[in-house]
Design an enzyme around this catalytic site. Sequence first.
Site, mmCIF file in Angstrom:
data_model
loop_
_atom_site.group_PDB
_atom_site.id
_atom_site.type_symbol
_atom_site.label_atom_id
_atom_site.label_comp_id
_atom_site.label_asym_id
_atom_site.label_seq_id
_atom_site.Cartn_x
_atom_site.Cartn_y
_atom_site.Cartn_z
ATOM 1 N N ASP A 272 45.979 40.833 56.942
ATOM 2 C CA ASP A 272 46.071 39.408 56.118
ATOM 3 C C ASP A 272 47.457 39.216 55.802
ATOM 4 O OD1 ASP A 272 45.633 37.132 54.973
ATOM 5 O OD2 ASP A 272 44.256 38.133 53.385
ATOM 6 N N LYS A 279 51.666 35.206 52.364
ATOM 7 C CA LYS A 279 51.791 36.002 51.228
ATOM 8 C C LYS A 279 53.315 36.344 50.981
ATOM 9 C CE LYS A 279 47.162 38.367 51.560
ATOM 10 N NZ LYS A 279 46.522 37.678 50.334
ATOM 11 N N ARG A 353 36.764 33.927 53.542
ATOM 12 C CA ARG A 353 35.388 33.190 53.394
ATOM 13 C C ARG A 353 35.130 32.081 54.593
ATOM 14 N NH1 ARG A 353 38.078 30.233 48.091
ATOM 15 N NH2 ARG A 353 39.257 32.458 48.009
HETATM 16 N N1 BES Z 1 42.574 39.492 51.475
HETATM 17 C C1 BES Z 1 42.967 38.585 50.144
HETATM 18 C C2 BES Z 1 42.279 39.251 48.785
HETATM 19 C C3 BES Z 1 42.654 40.519 48.430
HETATM 20 C C4 BES Z 1 43.761 40.321 47.383
HETATM 21 C C5 BES Z 1 42.254 41.655 48.956
HETATM 22 C C6 BES Z 1 43.905 41.619 46.749
HETATM 23 C C7 BES Z 1 42.711 42.922 48.438
HETATM 24 C C8 BES Z 1 43.541 42.757 47.381
HETATM 25 C C9 BES Z 1 42.236 37.176 50.386
HETATM 26 O O1 BES Z 1 42.187 36.908 51.863
HETATM 27 C C10 BES Z 1 43.224 36.192 49.872
HETATM 28 O O2 BES Z 1 44.368 36.247 50.278
HETATM 29 N N2 BES Z 1 42.722 35.502 48.932
HETATM 30 C C11 BES Z 1 43.428 34.714 48.079
HETATM 31 C C12 BES Z 1 42.513 33.361 47.915
HETATM 32 C C13 BES Z 1 43.247 32.258 47.152
HETATM 33 C C14 BES Z 1 44.421 31.858 48.456
HETATM 34 C C15 BES Z 1 42.342 31.273 47.107
HETATM 35 C C16 BES Z 1 43.806 35.319 46.565
HETATM 36 O O3 BES Z 1 42.923 36.054 46.248
HETATM 37 O O4 BES Z 1 44.715 35.172 46.292
HETATM 38 ZN ZN ZN Z 2 41.937 38.453 53.399
HETATM 39 ZN ZN ZN Z 3 44.117 35.998 52.461
#
Ligand code: BES
Ligand code: ZN
Ligand code: ZN
Length: 498
Positions: A272, A279, A353
Site C-alpha cells: 500500500d 503515503k 474498504r
Molecule cells: N493500510 C492502511 C491502514 C494501516 C495503517 C495498516 C497502519 C497498518 C498500519 C490503509 O489502507 C490506510 O492507508 N488507511 C488510511 C485511511 C485514511 C486515508 C482515511 C489511514 O488509516 O490513514
Molecule cells: Zn491499506
Molecule cells: Zn491505504
Amino acid sequence: MTSRFKDNMLFSSIADFTKRKEADLLVFPFWEGDKKAVAAAPLGSFAAILKEPLEAKDFVGKEGDTLLIYPTKEEKRCMLLGLGKEEEVTIDRLRHSFAAMTRFCLKKTIEKVNIVTPIVKEKEVTQEGVLIGIVEGVLLSNYRWKITESTKKQSLLQSVTLVGVATSLLRSVERFETIAQGIYLTRDLINGNADDVTPRFLANVAEEASKKFPSIKVDIFDKKRIIKEKLGLLAAVGRGSSQETLMIVASYQGNARSKDHTVLVGKGITFDTGGLNLKPTGSMETMRDDMSGAATVLATLQTAAALGLKCNITAIVPTAENGIDALSFKPGDVYHAYNGKTVEIGNTDAEGRLILADALAYAVKNLKPTRIIDIATLTGSIVIALGEGIAGLMSNSDDLADKLMASGIITAEPLWRMPLFHPYRELLQSDIADIKNVGGRPAGSILAALFLHEFVDKIPWAHLDIAGTAFLNKEKGYWPKNGVGFGVRLLINFLSNL
Ligand code: BES
Ligand code: ZN
Ligand code: ZN
C-alpha cells in the site's frame, strides 16, 4: 513458504519421569516463592539438586524467569522455569512462561527438550488447560522468519516431550500443532517481500491448498473476469500497479448436509503506497503487511480443512497492489461498486474498504452467506484507539460480535467492540456519488466500518480491524516481531464452535 502443514509433530509425551529420553534440556517449572518444582510425576533424586539455587535465592519463580543449572546427570542442562504465583495462574500466563523457555532455546540452539509438566491445584485452570498453555506458548514462539542465508540455518525446537503426561491427554492438544502451521503460513506470507508475495502468489497459495486438501475448491478471478463481473472498485484500486489484480474465491465444504455458510473476507493489498494520495516516509515501510487479512483467511481455510472442521467456509480475497502510476485511479473520480453503488474517491489511501466492499457485495449476491466476517489492516485510526494488542470489532449482529469476543478471550487475541454509530454515516455523504470513501479523521475506524456496512445488506456481519495487531516492530511475549498471525486461532476457535 507454502509447504506448511507437515505431518511430524513437535510434541510427544511420557508418563514416567525415569523413562524419559535424552535431551539437550530438562525443564522444571516452579510457582513463584515455592521451594519445590511442581511436577505431575515424582522427580526422584532431582528434588535435592533443585534445592540449592532456591536456597541461594538465585531464582524465585516469577513468570518467565529462567535459571540454568548443570547437574552431572542425564541431560546436559536443567532449567528452572518460573510460572509466577500459583493463585494467579491462567492459561495465558502459562503461554508466556513457556514462550520464555522457547525463546531461550532458540537463542542457545537447543533443539530437544524434556518438560516436567506442572500440575495446578487452582480450580481456574484444568490439566488440559495447562497443556494448552504449554503447547501454545511453545508453538507460538517456535518460529523464525527465515529470510537470509544465516537465519535459514538457525535452529528451531525439533522435539518437546511432556514428562508426566499420558498420551491420551496429549491427544486433546494435538490440534494446536496443525493450527500453528496455519499461523506460521500467515506470518511467512506477511513477512515476505511485497515483490514476492504478490496477488498471483496469494492465488498460488490457494491453488496449492486445493491440491493438498480436496475439500477446498478454488476459483481465481483475473482482470478480465473482474471487469466483466463489474467489480469496479477492486479494478480501480489495482490499476496503478504492474502486478495483476485478482479475486480469490476458495471454499471448504466440511458439512455438505448443512446450509450454514461462513464467508471470510480478507484484505489482500500486497503493498500500500497510498496511491496518488501517496503515503509519507515513515508510514509506508511496513505496508507489505497490508495483506495480513488475506493471509489470515487463506491460512484459516487451510487449517479448517486440515482439522476437518464440520462447517462450510468460503474465503474471499480481493487482492491488488495499491501502486502509483500514470494509470492510477484518481482522487475526486467516481467508480462503480459491484452492487451498483457509486463511490467518490476522497482519498486513494483508503483503498482497503474499496476492495472489501466489492468482495462483500459479491458474497451477499452469490454465496448465500449465513454470516460474513472480514478481517483487514484497515485504518491507522484503530492503532491510535486500541494500540497493538487489541483488534477493533464492528458488527451489525450482537450475537456474532459476542461469539467473536468470546473466542478472542479464549485464544488471547483480544477484540474490542467499537460502535457502528449510524449518525456518522452522513460524514461519508458525497455530492456526486452514493457515498465517499473517507469522511475526515475523527472516528476513522468507525467510518471505515460504516462504509463497509453499506455493502453487506442485512447479513450478520463482523469486521475485524487488525491494523494494530497484524504486525509488530518489536517482539512482545509470544507474539513475534514482524508478522504476528493474529486472528487464525480466534477464527478457528469461532468456526469450531459453530
Ligand atoms: N493500510 C492502511 C491502514 C494501516 C495503517 C495498516 C497502519 C497498518 C498500519 C490503509 O489502507 C490506510 O492507508 N488507511 C488510511 C485511511 C485514511 C486515508 C482515511 C489511514 O488509516 O490513514
Ligand atoms: Zn491499506
Ligand atoms: Zn491505504
